[in-house]
Design a protein around this motif. Structure first.
Motif, PDB file in Angstrom:
ATOM      1  N   ALA A 135       0.910  -1.064  -0.067  1.00 58.03           N
ATOM      2  CA  ALA A 135       0.064  -0.058   0.291  1.00 58.03           C
ATOM      3  C   ALA A 135       1.069   1.246  -0.030  1.00 58.03           C
ATOM      4  O   ALA A 135       0.372   2.330  -0.554  1.00 58.03           O
ATOM      5  CB  ALA A 135      -0.763   0.116   1.080  1.00 58.03           C
ATOM      6  N   PHE A 136       2.118   1.235   0.716  1.00 59.52           N
ATOM      7  CA  PHE A 136       2.825   2.273   0.917  1.00 59.52           C
ATOM      8  C   PHE A 136       3.323   2.858  -0.544  1.00 59.52           C
ATOM      9  O   PHE A 136       3.472   3.759  -0.923  1.00 59.52           O
ATOM     10  CB  PHE A 136       4.042   2.220   1.717  1.00 59.52           C
ATOM     11  N   VAL A 137       4.009   1.532  -1.210  1.00 59.64           N
ATOM     12  CA  VAL A 137       4.460   2.029  -2.478  1.00 59.64           C
ATOM     13  C   VAL A 137       3.414   2.594  -3.592  1.00 59.64           C
ATOM     14  O   VAL A 137       3.801   3.296  -4.487  1.00 59.64           O
ATOM     15  CB  VAL A 137       5.347   0.824  -3.268  1.00 59.64           C
ATOM     16  N   GLN A 138       2.401   2.084  -3.332  1.00 54.84           N
ATOM     17  CA  GLN A 138       1.109   2.533  -4.472  1.00 54.84           C
ATOM     18  C   GLN A 138       0.842   3.943  -4.015  1.00 54.84           C
ATOM     19  O   GLN A 138       0.802   4.849  -4.930  1.00 54.84           O
ATOM     20  CB  GLN A 138      -0.017   1.731  -3.856  1.00 54.84           C
ATOM     21  N   ALA A 139       0.879   4.290  -2.762  1.00 50.20           N
ATOM     22  CA  ALA A 139       0.593   5.744  -2.263  1.00 50.20           C
ATOM     23  C   ALA A 139       1.643   6.695  -2.776  1.00 50.20           C
ATOM     24  O   ALA A 139       1.739   7.919  -3.302  1.00 50.20           O
ATOM     25  CB  ALA A 139       0.419   5.878  -0.794  1.00 50.20           C
ATOM     26  N   LEU A 140       2.960   6.074  -2.757  1.00 43.26           N
ATOM     27  CA  LEU A 140       4.300   6.727  -3.137  1.00 43.26           C
ATOM     28  C   LEU A 140       4.220   7.197  -4.666  1.00 43.26           C
ATOM     29  O   LEU A 140       4.404   8.101  -5.124  1.00 43.26           O
ATOM     30  CB  LEU A 140       5.271   6.056  -2.717  1.00 43.26           C
ATOM     31  N   GLU A 141       3.715   5.982  -5.513  1.00 46.94           N
ATOM     32  CA  GLU A 141       3.699   6.151  -6.834  1.00 46.94           C
ATOM     33  C   GLU A 141       2.794   7.336  -7.327  1.00 46.94           C
ATOM     34  O   GLU A 141       3.152   8.109  -7.988  1.00 46.94           O
ATOM     35  CB  GLU A 141       3.393   4.990  -7.453  1.00 46.94           C
ATOM     36  N   ARG A 142       1.708   7.287  -6.750  1.00 49.80           N
ATOM     37  CA  ARG A 142       0.440   8.259  -7.011  1.00 49.80           C
ATOM     38  C   ARG A 142       1.226   9.826  -6.488  1.00 49.80           C
ATOM     39  O   ARG A 142       1.193  10.774  -7.348  1.00 49.80           O
ATOM     40  CB  ARG A 142      -0.493   8.078  -5.968  1.00 49.80           C
ATOM     41  N   ALA A 143       1.701   9.841  -5.402  1.00 47.00           N
ATOM     42  CA  ALA A 143       1.826  11.421  -4.944  1.00 47.00           C
ATOM     43  C   ALA A 143       3.195  11.684  -5.725  1.00 47.00           C
ATOM     44  O   ALA A 143       3.299  12.950  -6.003  1.00 47.00           O
ATOM     45  CB  ALA A 143       2.403  11.139  -3.485  1.00 47.00           C
ATOM     46  N   PHE A 144       3.760  10.807  -6.462  1.00 47.27           N
ATOM     47  CA  PHE A 144       5.018  11.417  -7.337  1.00 47.27           C
ATOM     48  C   PHE A 144       4.660  11.216  -8.756  1.00 47.27           C
ATOM     49  O   PHE A 144       5.350  11.266  -9.703  1.00 47.27           O
ATOM     50  CB  PHE A 144       6.082  10.057  -7.122  1.00 47.27           C
ATOM     51  N   GLU A 145       3.498  10.908  -9.013  1.00 48.18           N
ATOM     52  CA  GLU A 145       2.832  11.031 -10.363  1.00 48.18           C
ATOM     53  C   GLU A 145       3.431  10.051 -11.325  1.00 48.18           C
ATOM     54  O   GLU A 145       3.463  10.341 -12.520  1.00 48.18           O
ATOM     55  CB  GLU A 145       2.909  12.359 -11.088  1.00 48.18           C
ATOM     56  N   GLY A 146       4.014   9.140 -10.823  1.00 46.56           N
ATOM     57  CA  GLY A 146       4.639   8.014 -11.561  1.00 46.56           C
ATOM     58  C   GLY A 146       5.742   8.411 -12.490  1.00 46.56           C
ATOM     59  O   GLY A 146       5.800   7.853 -13.484  1.00 46.56           O
ATOM     60  N   ARG A 147       6.442   9.450 -11.885  1.00 47.45           N
ATOM     61  CA  ARG A 147       7.214  10.205 -12.971  1.00 47.45           C
ATOM     62  C   ARG A 147       8.430   9.085 -13.225  1.00 47.45           C
ATOM     63  O   ARG A 147       9.334   9.257 -14.335  1.00 47.45           O
ATOM     64  CB  ARG A 147       7.970  11.255 -12.237  1.00 47.45           C
ATOM     65  N   LEU A 148       8.774   8.141 -12.350  1.00 47.59           N
ATOM     66  CA  LEU A 148       9.868   7.287 -12.590  1.00 47.59           C
ATOM     67  C   LEU A 148       9.442   5.664 -12.835  1.00 47.59           C
ATOM     68  O   LEU A 148       9.728   4.847 -12.205  1.00 47.59           O
ATOM     69  CB  LEU A 148      10.846   7.045 -11.714  1.00 47.59           C
ATOM     70  N   GLY A 149       8.000   5.883 -13.522  1.00 45.88           N
ATOM     71  CA  GLY A 149       7.404   4.464 -13.461  1.00 45.88           C
ATOM     72  C   GLY A 149       6.817   4.006 -12.390  1.00 45.88           C
ATOM     73  O   GLY A 149       6.409   4.705 -11.463  1.00 45.88           O
TER      74      GLY A 149
END
Ligand code: FAD
Length: 407
Positions: A249-263
């Protein structure tokens, strides 16, 4: 029995260790003490990254080179970065800085704090500086012209000059009664290392979210560019929620917060959460006492400047004390020590004020302020000269440089 020295440095973190090394040829009898073990861990290139890292400026690199510690850092693990990309998550403003704009190779290096610490300690173990491990300071008082220090295990130390390099919660600062100005940023920083599906491109990335800045700093292992160190500054409530999440769940939240800029964010190491507080000592010196590094000032990590300021403090104080030794002056004299304060305090205050303004502007939600910051970012993005000025500031090679940071 009492031990005596000309100079006692309390705290062998990155800054205290750098100061002791900078003064190793001064002829002074120096004791560097720390509550920790002061042992150098064998470096394992396959081991996970340490969660605490620093973005070291070119000025810090020069200082560490002069102290003989950079070689140990480069041999262990250091990731150069040449570009920085910053954008506003609630608008369209963005800005890109590059080392090439000032004909430099890199903007800095991301290095694990443990790597810097061990490389400095390695040099210290080869020097004449006296090292006292597992030596936690508990009491400090004046005794004639000296300070008398008592450690947790009852050992006593005496010296006319004490330097506080014992970090943000400095015992020396508290026991000597030095006043600070401090306030909460109302931010906690979550730090960890993560693996992404896209490479970091030797770029430091920072997105300003409504809750605070989120940085992805490049790390490299075995030539692979898929790891980043993250510093996610956010409200204490959101930090608590994020810390409670499981890894998926953490990596999902992080990816969203970072707009998936690094995939996709594929994996995260264990997280550490650090409350952020701004602190600044009202004076850095008094008779027989000087404060350096986080003992003198702590600053929001969004600028990645805390230890860079600390290394400059150490280098300037070493300059001042070295010159005073040559002139035969009394090092404990407040007139001598004030030369250090005069050179460092305005610089540190200016940077802290700039970061405070930056942080508030990006925290602000009213529409006019959001418009202002997005327009400002776009405007600066189109001004190569202004950007080059920022880059030169970030390299730390402008202004009143101490001997150790000069070319
Ligand atoms: C999330 C985060 C990210 C950051 N990122 C960056 C960055 O990218 N770039 C950057 O420049 N800075 C960064 N910083 C700031 C940087 O980490 C600090 O400025 C730096 O670690 C301070 O070093 P120091 O040697 O002054 O203090 P410390 O590292 O705190 O060292 C203090 C030493 O004193 C010892 N000590 C403490 N109390 C006692 C006692 N009573 N007796 C004896 N010994 C004692 C401790 O054991 C320790 O070894 C960041 C900070 C945070 C929180």
């Amino acid at each position: 029995m009492e031990m005596r020295a000309d100079l006692l440095i309390v705290g062998a973190g990155m800054v205290g260790s750098a100061l002791a090394l900078a003064l190793r040829h001064s002829g002074l009898q120096i004791l560097l003490l720390d509550g920790g073990p002061l042992t150098v861990k064998p470096f394992d290139a396959q081991a996970p990254f340490e969660p605490r890292v620093s973005a070291l400026s070119a000025a810090s690199q020069r200082i560490l080179e002069r102290l003989g510690a950079w070689e140990g850092i480069a041999q262990r693990r250091a990731t150069p970065y040449s570009d920085m990309h910053v954008w506003d998550g609630s608008g369209t403003g963005q800005i890109h800085f590059s080392a090439a704009s000032v004909h430099a190779q890199v903007l800095g290096h991301i290095v694990e704090n443990r790597v810097v610490q061990d490389s400095l300690l390695e040099r210290l173990h080869d020097s004449d500086v006296g090292l006292l491990a597992n030596a936690r300071l508990e009491q400090l008082r004046r005794s004639g012209d000296d300070w008398l220090l008592t450690l947790a295990d009852g050992r006593r130390l005496r010296a006319p000059l004490v330097v506080a390099a014992d970090g943000a919660h400095s015992a020396v600062r508290r026991l000597a009664g030095c006043d600070t100005r401090e306030w909460d940023y109302l931010h906690h920083a979550i730090v960890t290392s993560v693996r992404c599906s896209a490479g970091h491109q030797a770029t430091a990335w920072q997105r300003f979210t409504d809750e605070g800045p989120l940085a992805f700093l490049p790390l490299t292992r075995d030539g692979q560019q898929d790891w980043c160190s993250i510093v996610w500054s956010t409200t204490p409530e959101q930090a608590e929620r994020l810390m409670a999440l499981d890894d998926a769940a953490f990596v999902q939240a992080l990816e969203r917060a970072f707009e998936g800029r690094l995939g996709s964010v594929l994996q995260a190491d264990p997280r550490v959460c650090v409350p952020l507080r701004q602190r600044h000592a009202k004076r850095y010196v008094e008779h027989g006492l000087a404060l350096v590094g986080d003992a003198a000032h702590t600053i929001h990590p969004l600028a990645g400047q805390g230890v860079n300021l600390g290394f400059l403090d150490a280098a300037v104080l070493a300059d001042v004390l070295g010159k005073a030794c040559e002139r035969g002056e009394r090092l404990a004299d407040v007139k001598v020590l004030s030369r250090y304060e005069r050179r460092r305090m305005p610089h540190n205050l200016a940077l802290m004020a700039a970061m405070e303004g930056f942080e508030r502007l990006f925290q602000a939600n009213p529409l006019p302020l959001r418009w202002l910051r997005n327009s400002g970012l776009k405007l600066v993005q189109q001004m190569p000269e202004a950007k080059a000025m920022f880059v030169r500031q970030a390299l730390g090679l402008s202004g009143d440089l101490p001997e150790l940071a000069r070319a």
